[in-house]
Write a protein that holds these residues in place. Structure first.
Motif, PDB file in Angstrom:
ATOM      1  N   ALA A   1       0.863  -1.183   0.000  1.00  0.00           N
ATOM      2  CA  ALA A   1       0.000   0.000   0.000  1.00  0.00           C
ATOM      3  C   ALA A   1       0.895   1.227   0.000  1.00  0.00           C
ATOM      4  O   ALA A   1       1.672   1.429   0.933  1.00  0.00           O
ATOM      5  CB  ALA A   1      -0.915  -0.002   1.223  1.00  0.00           C
TER       6      ALA A   1
ATOM      7  N   CYS B   1      -1.771  -1.138  -3.902  1.00  0.00           N
ATOM      8  CA  CYS B   1      -2.816  -0.161  -3.600  1.00  0.00           C
ATOM      9  C   CYS B   1      -2.209   1.238  -3.612  1.00  0.00           C
ATOM     10  O   CYS B   1      -1.166   1.471  -3.004  1.00  0.00           O
ATOM     11  CB  CYS B   1      -3.404  -0.474  -2.225  1.00  0.00           C
ATOM     12  SG  CYS B   1      -4.685   0.676  -1.690  1.00  0.00           S
TER      13      CYS B   1
ATOM     14  N   THR C   1      -4.831  -4.565  -8.537  1.00  0.00           N
ATOM     15  CA  THR C   1      -4.531  -3.219  -8.052  1.00  0.00           C
ATOM     16  C   THR C   1      -5.793  -2.603  -7.468  1.00  0.00           C
ATOM     17  O   THR C   1      -6.899  -2.868  -7.939  1.00  0.00           O
ATOM     18  CB  THR C   1      -3.962  -2.322  -9.168  1.00  0.00           C
ATOM     19  OG1 THR C   1      -4.892  -2.261 -10.249  1.00  0.00           O
ATOM     20  CG2 THR C   1      -2.615  -2.838  -9.659  1.00  0.00           C
ATOM     21  N   TYR C   2      -5.589  -1.799  -6.447  1.00  0.00           N
ATOM     22  CA  TYR C   2      -6.703  -1.204  -5.720  1.00  0.00           C
ATOM     23  C   TYR C   2      -6.422   0.272  -5.463  1.00  0.00           C
ATOM     24  O   TYR C   2      -5.286   0.659  -5.199  1.00  0.00           O
ATOM     25  CB  TYR C   2      -6.895  -1.898  -4.363  1.00  0.00           C
ATOM     26  CG  TYR C   2      -7.177  -3.376  -4.471  1.00  0.00           C
ATOM     27  CD1 TYR C   2      -8.465  -3.830  -4.697  1.00  0.00           C
ATOM     28  CD2 TYR C   2      -6.152  -4.310  -4.350  1.00  0.00           C
ATOM     29  CE1 TYR C   2      -8.737  -5.189  -4.791  1.00  0.00           C
ATOM     30  CE2 TYR C   2      -6.414  -5.670  -4.444  1.00  0.00           C
ATOM     31  CZ  TYR C   2      -7.706  -6.102  -4.664  1.00  0.00           C
ATOM     32  OH  TYR C   2      -7.961  -7.445  -4.759  1.00  0.00           O
TER      33      TYR C   2
ATOM     34  N   ILE D   1      -7.977  -3.910  -0.550  1.00  0.00           N
ATOM     35  CA  ILE D   1      -6.835  -4.821  -0.533  1.00  0.00           C
ATOM     36  C   ILE D   1      -6.898  -5.727   0.701  1.00  0.00           C
ATOM     37  O   ILE D   1      -6.496  -6.881   0.651  1.00  0.00           O
ATOM     38  CB  ILE D   1      -5.482  -4.070  -0.634  1.00  0.00           C
ATOM     39  CG1 ILE D   1      -4.360  -5.032  -1.059  1.00  0.00           C
ATOM     40  CG2 ILE D   1      -5.121  -3.366   0.642  1.00  0.00           C
ATOM     41  CD1 ILE D   1      -3.044  -4.338  -1.404  1.00  0.00           C
TER      42      ILE D   1
END
Length: 127
Positions: free
Chosen positions: A9, A35, A54-55, A61
């Motif tokens: 992230a 992310c 992908t977020y 996530i």
């Protein structure tokens, strides 16, 4: 040996370093997801690191069952809440320094998560 499936992230400068290390230099780990709120950073993860998931939303996530652990390399002001959310979701956590920007985070009690997830903090060191 089973690989630890890790989501990262935050994909700014330091996040990209961690993501590359996870993807290419740690045999027991696999970079499963990324992310970021910045679309160009997600493009980088897809094109340069081969990340398929992908977020743009951190909570998404955490809901991914194919992510065992998260490396949090986001803005320092959200580290504490993201650490707590990840541990509550049963994810193992690595968080880049600083852990937060407050001496005692609101509502924080410390200790191991009820989910049994592990937490590790670290400093940037090239692998």
């Amino acid at each position: 040996m089973k690989q630890l499936r890790i989501g990262v992230a935050g994909l700014g400068r330091l996040g990209q370093v961690h993501a590359k290390n996870i993807a290419y230099k740690i045999p027991s780990a696999r970079l499963t997801a990324a992310c970021s709120i910045v679309e160009s950073e997600l493009d980088y993860a897809r094109k340069e690191l081969g990340v398929e998931k992908t977020y743009r939303d951190f909570d998404a996530i955490l809901q991914d069952p194919e992510v065992d652990a998260v490396a949090i390399v986001t803005t320092s002001s959200v580290h504490c809440e993201q650490i707590a959310a990840a541990m509550d979701a049963g994810k193992h956590v690595f968080c880049e320094k600083p852990l937060g920007v407050e001496a005692v985070p609101a509502g924080g009690s410390g200790g191991k998560a009820a989910s049994g997830a592990d937490f590790h903090a670290g400093l940037h060191a090239p692998v």
